[in-house]
Write a protein that holds these residues in place. Structure first.
Motif, short mmCIF file in Angstrom:
data_model
loop_
_atom_site.label_atom_id
_atom_site.label_comp_id
_atom_site.label_asym_id
_atom_site.label_seq_id
_atom_site.Cartn_x
_atom_site.Cartn_y
_atom_site.Cartn_z
N ARG A 51 -17.63 -10.52 -4.86
CA ARG A 51 -15.46 -10.47 -4.90
C ARG A 51 -15.27 -11.81 -4.16
O ARG A 51 -14.60 -12.20 -5.52
CB ARG A 51 -15.15 -9.61 -3.57
N SER A 104 -10.71 -6.70 -6.07
CA SER A 104 -11.33 -5.43 -4.92
C SER A 104 -11.99 -4.13 -5.21
O SER A 104 -12.47 -3.56 -4.84
CB SER A 104 -9.64 -4.83 -4.09
N GLU A 149 -5.87 -9.26 -6.14
CA GLU A 149 -5.87 -8.60 -5.49
C GLU A 149 -6.38 -7.24 -5.72
O GLU A 149 -7.63 -6.95 -5.24
CB GLU A 149 -4.92 -8.97 -4.23
N ARG A 150 -5.58 -6.71 -6.76
CA ARG A 150 -5.83 -5.54 -7.32
C ARG A 150 -7.45 -5.78 -7.93
O ARG A 150 -8.18 -4.62 -7.53
CB ARG A 150 -4.98 -4.89 -7.88
N VAL A 165 -18.38 -7.73 -0.19
CA VAL A 165 -17.41 -8.89 -0.07
C VAL A 165 -17.60 -10.47 -0.86
O VAL A 165 -16.65 -10.79 -1.28
CB VAL A 165 -17.42 -9.14 1.99
#
Lengths: 401, 401
Positions: B15, B399, B395-396, B12
């Motif tokens: 990311r 992730s 976001e895509r 995370v």
């Protein structure tokens, strides 16, 4: 970095724990709880609760009363919050009345006194009236005003939170700019706080169990103001001037200049405030009802007559409901709250009026809303002031632990 | 507990770092930055930036272009965001027009197409019009509609965020309940998002630098709607139905039943929306001005005439300013925002109109407010839709890193 350490250091944790224990103690009806009960209520460990209780006992806020009662094995330590240790006062200053409540440290109201505000009251006379009413309420509880721990005042108008004074209060002559908190502070010797009346009424609603995190509270009396709770936080606006529903203008012809206000009221207040309801009722009603309205100036007689089926009274209620719905619909279209709670003097009308408001409201809205009448009636502002005074006491208490 | 670990685990963090580096890269004008520049822009360590760049390069989002340029000692690695890698579309569906923008992944608008909505457009015809307009805009950029990565649609009405469809759109016939996102998704094969048009205009304002944390945005075109930013967060209300200024009623006589709407417009829209401005202008103006207004239906001619000193045109501008101020004052009395930004088609009138609005507004308010005209004009909604589409792409993307 040192400020960061101070804010997260062990004494801050102790203070937070003490506050949690204090709140748990105050939340029980008889103010008495066992250590086990407090462990359960706070989620703290037993040693943490014991340490907090020791600090609170040393500060005099808590006493142990468990000596008479023993369980098998170990004595049950029963802690009691000494709510009688000090007193606070909450004051509601309106255009027509001053309402003072004196409460103990648990928030229990022990005495209250109300006085009518003369129509021509100057700021100075208001302060005098406030002092005598406060002194009477305090005396009833057996407390001298100088022994109060904290006082909070709710008043219509916009409060300058930096100076702690009302900067704009169109409804009370001589009130704007009057250093009321300084005056009271000098007399009482304790901290005196001031807040917009509607904001205090919202605080009282939340204190007494209103938990909606997207709430519109409408104070409907002589004045009309609203308080919003957004994301579970009170919303005051950029200049602490939000929620002035009383000043929206649905009356003036669109292409005309709005008339200058001479009564200090906003256009919507002049339309459906308690004074406007009285005027309309005197105009439409006749006989006994009219006589009583004229003699007392109390709109309760209108609602009584309507409940008894008086047609003129019923028509006034319907007209007022329709007009109030028109204004409220505006705020609902803009705010889309989850729930509306209406408080203030006009709520004495009860469901007779509010069923009509709901009916009139429905076709004006795009999204449904739940509307209910506050259980606090006309006491909301003073009660919210009590809560504000208590909050300040607690802050001082726990910061000294 | 495992969810908690997942949300704070090292991937995370990776990311989040990648997103920070991506944002920093996109924020520079030519999309190219050195590692040192990115370290400074993100506040991350050099190894963290390098790791993020590696992940972004592997995902194809970033390429290195520094081979030609060397500093003394070490080669300067220059990373470049490959904005041309994909495209998104933002769509504004209004009662009179469909506006489509196609942008690259940096948010740069590469092409846009507008089409007039026929007055009697059914939902089905609207979807067809939308497809052809989108196809044309995409073709201009050299992209097939099926190659778009993400599409967002802004439309008047209340969006049901669970189903992703418009549940209430009184202004477009056959539009309510039409599964527009499902239709487009089936055709395009990429995610399609829908949002209330005014909320998208607010998003565009914030994207393009509006930073007030207590903001009222007013969309003033055929329709009138508002979006609020409270505590730096968009406020949508309990039923996503807040901000419906267009529906407040300052017109109907207080004790009369509000007339049933036949045009789908709210009372305030019917009073000062673009259509009402046109009608009033045709009524009051004469000669050339009137002819041009009647022939084109474009209120730009009204404002041109007013700027040239045409008295009838000036009187229309003043009437409209006074009426708009009356309604806006209502929302300002309730919300007390720090700043008001007005966008939408009517802003083409420019300062001529808005100076009059400010003047009319002042005596109606209790607290001062700053009012300015959006720099985005009529492009706000489509631009906000581009921003929404990009947010979903990001976001895509991140992730999957």
């Amino acid at each position: 970095m040192s400020a960061g350490n101070a804010a997260t250091g062990p004494h801050v944790l102790r203070r937070i724990n003490a506050l949690a224990v204090l709140n748990a103690l105050r939340a029980v009806d008889d103010l008495i709880a066992t250590v086990s009960g407090l462990v359960q209520a706070t989620g703290l460990s037993r040693p943490a609760v014991t340490r907090a209780l020791t600090a609170l006992t040393e500060a005099g806020l808590v006493e142990f009363t468990g000596a008479t009662e023993h369980q098998v094995g170990r004595p049950a330590s029963r802690a009691r919050f000494r709510a009688e240790l000090g007193h606070v006062a909450g004051i509601d200053i309106g255009p027509h009345k001053v309402l003072v409540m004196v409460a103990d440290l648990s928030g229990k109201v022990l005495s209250q006194r109300q006085a009518a505000t003369p129509a021509d009251a100057t700021g100075e006379r208001l302060v005098r009236l406030l002092r005598t009413t406060l002194a009477k309420a305090a005396a009833e509880t057996g407390v001298a005003p100088a022994d109060l721990w904290s006082v909070a005042v709710g008043a219509p108008g916009i409060v300058d939170h930096a100076s702690g004074e009302i900067v704009l209060a169109p409804s009370i002559a001589g009130w704007s700019g009057l250093p009321v908190t300084a005056e009271l502070r000098g007399w009482l010797g304790c901290p005196v706080h001031i807040e917009n009346d509607v904001n205090l009424a919202v605080r009282a609603e939340r204190w007494r169990g209103e938990s909606s995190d997207n709430l519109l509270f409408v104070q409907w009396g002589e004045r009309i103001g609203t308080g919003m709770v957004i994301d579970d936080k009170p919303y005051g606006g950029a200049s602490a001037a939000a929620g002035e529903l009383g000043f929206i203008d649905l009356v003036t012809d669109l292409d005309a200049e709005p008339p200058a206000a001479t009564d200090g009221l906003g256009a919507f207040e002049r339309l459906v405030g308690a004074g406007a309801i009285l005027r309309l009722a005197i105009q439409r009603c006749s006989g006994d009802v009219r006589d009583r309205l004229e003699a007392t100036g109390d709109i309760a007689f209108l609602f009584d007559a309507a409940r008894e089926g008086d047609e003129a009274a019923l028509s006034v209620v319907d007209t007022i409901a329709a007009r109030f719905a028109r204004g409220l619909a505006v705020q609902l279209l803009l705010m889309d709250p989850q729930r509306v709670v209406v408080g203030g003097g006009v709520t004495r009308a009860g469901e007779l009026l509010f069923e009509a408001v709901r009916k009139r409201l429905r076709p004006l809205l795009l999204a449904p809303v739940e509307l209910r009448v506050s259980a606090l009636g006309a006491a909301g502002v003073a009660l919210g002031a009590v809560r504000m005074a208590l909050d300040h006491v607690e802050e001082r208490l726990t910061s000294s632990l």
